[in-house]
Design a protein around this motif. Structure first.
Motif, PDB file in Angstrom:
ATOM      1  N   ARG A 204      42.387  29.496  37.562  1.00  0.00           N
ATOM      2  CA  ARG A 204      41.690  30.022  38.873  1.00  0.00           C
ATOM      3  C   ARG A 204      42.968  31.154  39.150  1.00  0.00           C
ATOM      4  NH1 ARG A 204      41.081  24.663  38.346  1.00  0.00           N
ATOM      5  NH2 ARG A 204      39.204  23.784  38.999  1.00  0.00           N
ATOM      6  N   SER A 205      42.356  31.965  40.289  1.00  0.00           N
ATOM      7  CA  SER A 205      43.201  33.035  40.646  1.00  0.00           C
ATOM      8  C   SER A 205      44.239  32.558  41.902  1.00  0.00           C
ATOM      9  CB  SER A 205      42.533  34.215  41.310  1.00  0.00           C
ATOM     10  OG  SER A 205      41.507  33.817  42.097  1.00  0.00           O
ATOM     11  N   PRO A 206      45.421  33.048  42.020  1.00  0.00           N
ATOM     12  CA  PRO A 206      46.210  32.418  43.219  1.00  0.00           C
ATOM     13  C   PRO A 206      45.626  32.817  44.505  1.00  0.00           C
ATOM     14  CG  PRO A 206      47.229  34.537  41.972  1.00  0.00           C
ATOM     15  CD  PRO A 206      45.916  34.186  41.336  1.00  0.00           C
ATOM     16  N   LEU A 207      46.140  32.204  45.414  1.00  0.00           N
ATOM     17  CA  LEU A 207      45.768  32.479  46.787  1.00  0.00           C
ATOM     18  C   LEU A 207      47.048  32.891  47.483  1.00  0.00           C
ATOM     19  CD1 LEU A 207      44.122  31.899  49.411  1.00  0.00           C
ATOM     20  CD2 LEU A 207      45.004  29.806  49.649  1.00  0.00           C
ATOM     21  N   VAL A 208      46.910  34.080  48.169  1.00  0.00           N
ATOM     22  CA  VAL A 208      47.792  34.687  48.690  1.00  0.00           C
ATOM     23  C   VAL A 208      48.113  34.168  50.221  1.00  0.00           C
ATOM     24  CG1 VAL A 208      48.971  37.014  49.453  1.00  0.00           C
ATOM     25  CG2 VAL A 208      47.921  36.713  47.180  1.00  0.00           C
ATOM     26  N   LEU A 209      49.109  33.729  50.723  1.00  0.00           N
ATOM     27  CA  LEU A 209      49.164  33.567  52.144  1.00  0.00           C
ATOM     28  C   LEU A 209      50.097  34.424  52.763  1.00  0.00           C
ATOM     29  CD1 LEU A 209      48.156  30.823  53.681  1.00  0.00           C
ATOM     30  CD2 LEU A 209      50.522  29.774  53.605  1.00  0.00           C
ATOM     31  N   TYR A 210      49.347  35.636  53.252  1.00  0.00           N
ATOM     32  CA  TYR A 210      50.078  36.680  53.890  1.00  0.00           C
ATOM     33  C   TYR A 210      50.446  36.312  55.367  1.00  0.00           C
ATOM     34  CZ  TYR A 210      51.143  41.183  55.171  1.00  0.00           C
ATOM     35  OH  TYR A 210      51.725  42.562  55.533  1.00  0.00           O
ATOM     36  N   MET A 211      51.923  36.187  55.508  1.00  0.00           N
ATOM     37  CA  MET A 211      52.425  35.915  57.019  1.00  0.00           C
ATOM     38  C   MET A 211      52.677  37.189  57.843  1.00  0.00           C
ATOM     39  SD  MET A 211      55.202  33.106  58.018  1.00  0.00           S
ATOM     40  CE  MET A 211      54.222  31.958  57.926  1.00  0.00           C
ATOM     41  N   VAL A 212      52.134  37.415  59.088  1.00  0.00           N
ATOM     42  CA  VAL A 212      52.275  38.268  59.881  1.00  0.00           C
ATOM     43  C   VAL A 212      53.038  38.005  61.014  1.00  0.00           C
ATOM     44  CG1 VAL A 212      51.162  40.373  61.064  1.00  0.00           C
ATOM     45  CG2 VAL A 212      50.344  39.529  58.847  1.00  0.00           C
ATOM     46  N   ILE A 235      43.138  36.122  49.929  1.00  0.00           N
ATOM     47  CA  ILE A 235      44.215  36.294  51.097  1.00  0.00           C
ATOM     48  C   ILE A 235      43.856  35.504  52.151  1.00  0.00           C
ATOM     49  CG2 ILE A 235      45.394  37.998  52.461  1.00  0.00           C
ATOM     50  CD1 ILE A 235      45.004  40.226  50.168  1.00  0.00           C
ATOM     51  N   LEU A 236      44.739  34.848  52.574  1.00  0.00           N
ATOM     52  CA  LEU A 236      44.663  33.934  53.987  1.00  0.00           C
ATOM     53  C   LEU A 236      45.730  34.389  54.684  1.00  0.00           C
ATOM     54  CD1 LEU A 236      43.547  31.783  55.563  1.00  0.00           C
ATOM     55  CD2 LEU A 236      45.260  30.167  54.372  1.00  0.00           C
ATOM     56  N   VAL A 237      45.420  35.290  55.776  1.00  0.00           N
ATOM     57  CA  VAL A 237      46.232  35.664  56.890  1.00  0.00           C
ATOM     58  C   VAL A 237      46.817  34.641  57.743  1.00  0.00           C
ATOM     59  CG1 VAL A 237      46.507  37.605  58.538  1.00  0.00           C
ATOM     60  CG2 VAL A 237      45.208  37.952  56.254  1.00  0.00           C
ATOM     61  N   VAL A 238      47.946  34.626  58.045  1.00  0.00           N
ATOM     62  CA  VAL A 238      48.517  33.627  59.156  1.00  0.00           C
ATOM     63  C   VAL A 238      49.676  34.328  59.910  1.00  0.00           C
ATOM     64  CG1 VAL A 238      49.985  31.714  59.321  1.00  0.00           C
ATOM     65  CG2 VAL A 238      48.490  31.722  57.324  1.00  0.00           C
ATOM     66  N   GLY A 239      49.115  34.392  61.389  1.00  0.00           N
ATOM     67  CA  GLY A 239      49.921  35.043  62.305  1.00  0.00           C
ATOM     68  C   GLY A 239      50.945  34.148  63.011  1.00  0.00           C
ATOM     69  N   ASN A 240      51.976  34.458  62.817  1.00  0.00           N
ATOM     70  CA  ASN A 240      53.161  33.623  63.034  1.00  0.00           C
ATOM     71  C   ASN A 240      53.754  33.946  64.558  1.00  0.00           C
ATOM     72  OD1 ASN A 240      54.969  31.326  62.895  1.00  0.00           O
ATOM     73  ND2 ASN A 240      56.534  32.755  61.719  1.00  0.00           N
ATOM     74  N   SER A 312      40.659  24.390  50.112  1.00  0.00           N
ATOM     75  CA  SER A 312      40.357  25.422  49.241  1.00  0.00           C
ATOM     76  C   SER A 312      41.001  25.032  47.749  1.00  0.00           C
ATOM     77  CB  SER A 312      40.923  26.696  49.586  1.00  0.00           C
ATOM     78  OG  SER A 312      42.477  26.374  49.842  1.00  0.00           O
ATOM     79  N   TRP A 313      41.331  23.605  47.450  1.00  0.00           N
ATOM     80  CA  TRP A 313      41.868  23.282  46.171  1.00  0.00           C
ATOM     81  C   TRP A 313      41.043  23.705  45.065  1.00  0.00           C
ATOM     82  CZ3 TRP A 313      46.567  21.184  44.549  1.00  0.00           C
ATOM     83  CH2 TRP A 313      46.569  20.517  43.258  1.00  0.00           C
ATOM     84  N   LYS A 314      39.898  23.532  45.098  1.00  0.00           N
ATOM     85  CA  LYS A 314      39.019  23.751  43.949  1.00  0.00           C
ATOM     86  C   LYS A 314      38.764  25.228  43.614  1.00  0.00           C
ATOM     87  CE  LYS A 314      36.501  19.333  44.452  1.00  0.00           C
ATOM     88  NZ  LYS A 314      35.025  18.695  44.371  1.00  0.00           N
ATOM     89  N   CYS A 315      39.270  25.875  44.676  1.00  0.00           N
ATOM     90  CA  CYS A 315      38.664  27.555  44.353  1.00  0.00           C
ATOM     91  C   CYS A 315      39.931  28.355  44.196  1.00  0.00           C
ATOM     92  CB  CYS A 315      38.202  28.039  45.770  1.00  0.00           C
ATOM     93  SG  CYS A 315      36.789  27.273  46.457  1.00  0.00           S
ATOM     94  N   ASN A 316      41.103  27.691  44.204  1.00  0.00           N
ATOM     95  CA  ASN A 316      42.360  28.557  44.125  1.00  0.00           C
ATOM     96  C   ASN A 316      43.367  27.833  43.156  1.00  0.00           C
ATOM     97  OD1 ASN A 316      41.689  30.678  45.980  1.00  0.00           O
ATOM     98  ND2 ASN A 316      41.887  28.898  47.455  1.00  0.00           N
ATOM     99  N   GLY A 317      44.247  28.670  42.520  1.00  0.00           N
ATOM    100  CA  GLY A 317      45.412  28.052  41.907  1.00  0.00           C
ATOM    101  C   GLY A 317      46.584  27.886  42.816  1.00  0.00           C
ATOM    102  N   ASP A 318      47.862  28.471  42.150  1.00  0.00           N
ATOM    103  CA  ASP A 318      49.067  28.520  42.845  1.00  0.00           C
ATOM    104  C   ASP A 318      48.931  29.341  44.191  1.00  0.00           C
ATOM    105  OD1 ASP A 318      50.394  26.958  40.700  1.00  0.00           O
ATOM    106  OD2 ASP A 318      50.899  28.745  39.576  1.00  0.00           O
ATOM    107  N   VAL A 319      49.683  28.909  45.100  1.00  0.00           N
ATOM    108  CA  VAL A 319      49.756  29.474  46.453  1.00  0.00           C
ATOM    109  C   VAL A 319      51.067  30.538  46.565  1.00  0.00           C
ATOM    110  CG1 VAL A 319      49.624  29.410  48.684  1.00  0.00           C
ATOM    111  CG2 VAL A 319      48.325  27.679  47.341  1.00  0.00           C
ATOM    112  N   TYR A 320      50.908  31.704  46.896  1.00  0.00           N
ATOM    113  CA  TYR A 320      52.164  32.487  46.966  1.00  0.00           C
ATOM    114  C   TYR A 320      52.234  32.976  48.655  1.00  0.00           C
ATOM    115  CZ  TYR A 320      52.614  33.003  41.980  1.00  0.00           C
ATOM    116  OH  TYR A 320      52.397  32.647  40.785  1.00  0.00           O
TER     117      TYR A 320
END
Length: 680
Positions: A204-212, A235-240, A312-320
């Motif tokens: 599975r392709s990785p999931l990018v947790l992009y923090m803004v 990409i899952l965008v997270v506004g911090n 999203s566990w079944k759709c993605n691999g590691d999370v960055y």
């Protein structure tokens, strides 16, 4: 008889008074006391001061005391004023001494191959300028061998250095002192890009947790992010840091989300479009899964983010976890380390990441294993979340209430991050040895309390198929004012507590200074306008006239009035000058700001003007930094968050909206806060 009594009385009067021997006082009978047998408390008249008497026949002095007579007090003699006490010298506040860095490097010792638990750099003792450095004395002492790794195997060295931190992390945490490391911007990008482009694990392709960072929007959205993460990435965008911004309307969080989506679309990160048959067709090279708003510090929105990641566990691999410097990635890493997202044993095995306002604290990859969200675990987690949501603040423990009270002083939005799956601690086994506990009457019992603590480690079966959550180094932003500041100045500029907006009403010909980092001149306009400053509460704002502005900057830049930069004339000689930029705006009404003037990463000023009033402004920022006009503004109704105007001044009294705890039952105190949190 009368003559005899008179003679005796006269002789007694001329005789000297008898001295009474010391002893216990003798009381007279009640009938002979003054006042007779009366039971009322008799007020004794004050004794008169002794009067000098004429000398008697025997050469002695006779003293006559009249209790019934009290002389009238005469004028008090003029007293000389006491000598003035010597003035004490003013005590200056003792400056905190900078910690002295000791230790010597040893280039002959090879690197350890073990990462620092705080920043992820490889531990070594060869060069202090390279990340992961430890003094050779400390490095060899931890290994327990003067010969270094030559006398130890790789597994023994890993156990010896497990949990150790480098000198840089130690100084950041314990002495708030930053060491400059020789890590270029290209090295950061190459490290992050290599990690994201690695072959996918588990198919599975990785999931990018992009923090803004929402305070630095849109500059915190990197323009080269698509090239960095590669094609086909989720990409899952997270506004911090949404907890630091006050709510100016009931739907301000929805507005934040739209602004974040618009900023991502500008750099080519577009949401996926649903195709036929439930298939997802990408409209761009990247797949924007979702946008979520959180506060990694106060925990707001973190529980909902964990639920999204587990679904999203079944759709993605590691999370960055990817983002720019100072966006809060390490803070989120530590928060997830104490949540349901990691394995139950993880907090005891993996140390927390080093957190510092200094840009680029994390230098390499940090990771922890993700727990497998099975159906049973998801059910238990939902039951815990429901039980927590039904609690009121009064039903929390004393420690939780104290912690919430502390968070309410730091942010406007607060959340509670709990744990459902915790490692069951084994019961302590008492080793009973009668020979050790036996002692003679002449001996004293000795108990050894310094027993080595057993280290908890993962087993092979726990990690063989595990998926990992990686914290990557922050990518340094270009043209950012933080790159020009020292460590102390960065602490003043970066907000760490809830921002209280400061509003000023300016007429044409007036100037607003934001420290010595920014300046806005109001050149032309038909009427007065409102300037609302959204920046760190420690950064001063100064308002003056256009004629005095240049002299004030020359005189007070680098000093107490403007505060940042600090260091006097010597600091300002090396600091770049302010560069102007002309701005033209047209007002849209007194209830809504027309635009934000963003002064790099130091903050912004929202401009509110009368309808169709054309404003001529001139804004200044240091040379080499970015000045941006943000339309529409992030907080258009911020002019309403103010108190009464201070008489004889251009400023208004500040007004701080109340905080809100998201996952508590809405009754009691929290219910009252929810009713008035958006009431401006």
């Amino acid at each position: 008889m009368h003559r005899l009594s008179r003679a005796l009385l006269g002789a007694l009067a001329r005789a000297p008074p008898l001295r009474q021997r010391p002893g216990p006082a003798r009381l007279l009978p009640a009938a002979l006391r003054p006042g007779g047998l009366s039971t009322r408390a008799r007020r004794e008249p004050p004794a008169a001061p002794p009067r000098p008497a004429a000398p008697g026949p025997g050469g002695g002095e006779e003293q006559f005391v009249f209790p019934e007579y009290v002389p009238e007090p005469g004028p008090a003699p003029a007293r000389e004023p006491p000598p003035a006490a010597p003035a004490r010298p003013e005590r200056r506040p003792r400056e905190k001494r900078q910690h002295r860095v000791t230790g010597r490097p040893d280039p002959s010792v090879p690197p350890s191959g073990v990462s620092c638990s705080g920043c992820g750099a490889e531990l070594h003792c060869r060069d202090p300028a390279v990340p992961g450095y430890l003094p050779s004395e400390k490095y060899l002492g931890v290994l327990g061998s003067s010969e270094g790794l030559g006398a130890l195997g790789s597994s023994e060295a890993h156990r010896a250095l497990q949990g150790a931190v480098c000198q840089r992390c130690w100084l950041l945490v314990h002495h708030h002192q930053a060491l400059h490391m020789q890590v270029s911007r290209e090295q950061y990008r190459n490290l992050v890009s290599a990690a994201l482009r690695s072959p996918p694990r588990h198919g599975r392709s990785p999931l990018v947790l992009y923090m803004v960072d929402m305070l630095d929007l849109p500059d915190s959205v990197l323009p080269d992010l698509p090239q960095l993460v590669g094609a086909g990435s989720n990409i899952l965008v997270v506004g911090n840091k949404v907890d630091l911004l006050p709510g100016d309307s009931p739907d301000y969080l929805k507005r934040f989300r739209k602004q974040l989506l618009r900023s991502c679309a500008r750099v080519g990160i577009l949401p996926a479009a649903q195709g036929t048959g439930g298939q997802v067709g990408r409209t761009g090279s990247q797949n924007l899964v979702d946008v979520h708003l959180i506060s990694a510090k106060t925990g707001y929105g973190v529980e909902e983010l964990i639920s999204k990641l587990q679904r999203s566990w079944k759709c993605n691999g590691d999370v960055y976890l990817v983002g720019a410097t100072n966006s809060g990635k390490s803070t989120l890493f530590n928060t997830l380390l104490q949540s349901d997202y990691c394995k139950s044993k993880t907090p005891e095995v993996i140390n927390r990441a080093t957190i510092s306002p200094w840009p680029g604290t994390t230098l390499n990859l940090l990771k922890f294993p993700i727990i497998n969200p099975t159906s049973d675990r998801l059910f238990r987690r939902q039951e815990r979340l429901k039980a927590d949501a039904e609690k009121t603040e009064e039903q929390l423990s004393d420690d939780e209430q104290k912690y919430l009270k502390c968070l309410k002083k730091q942010g406007y939005l607060i959340g509670r991050v709990g744990r459902t799956f915790q490692q069951q601690k084994s019961k302590a086994v008492i080793d009973f040895d009668p020979d050790e506990l036996s002692f003679n009457m002449e001996e004293e019992p000795v108990f050894s309390s310094n027993k080595p603590k057993e280290r908890v480690e993962f087993t092979y079966n726990e990690l063989k198929d595990a998926r990992w959550f990686f914290d990557t180094p922050g990518i340094v932003k270009e043209n950012c004012v933080l790159n020009l500041l020292t460590e102390k100045e960065v602490k003043l500029v970066l907000p760490t507590h809830a921002i209280v907006p400061r509003t000023f009403v300016l007429k044409p010909g007036m100037v607003l200074f934001l420290g010595a980092l920014g300046r806005i001149d109001y050149l032309q306009g038909a009427k007065s306008s409102w300037f609302s400053v959204v920046a760190s509460n420690l950064l001063p704002v100064y308002v003056t006239t256009l004629e005095k502005a240049d002299s004030i900057y020359q005189k007070h830049a680098g000093k107490t009035l403007l505060k940042v930069p600090m260091g006097g004339e010597e600091r300002m000689k090396e600091f770049p000058p302010l560069i102007p930029q002309d701005i033209t705006l047209e007002g849209i009404g007194t209830l809504e700001a027309v635009a934000d003037i963003k002064l790099s990463s130091a903050g912004w000023v929202a401009i509110t003007a009368h309808l169709e009033d054309k404003l001529q402004l001139r804004a200044y920022t240091p040379e080499g930094t970015t000045l941006m006009i943000r339309k529409p503004p992030l907080l258009p109704h911020i002019v309403d968050i103010k108190g009464n105007r201070i008489r004889g001044s251009a400023s208004y009294r500040t007004k701080k909206p109340p905080p809100l705890v998201e996952n508590l039952q809405a009754n009691g105190t929290n219910k009252q806060i929810k009713k008035r949190v958006f009431k401006i």
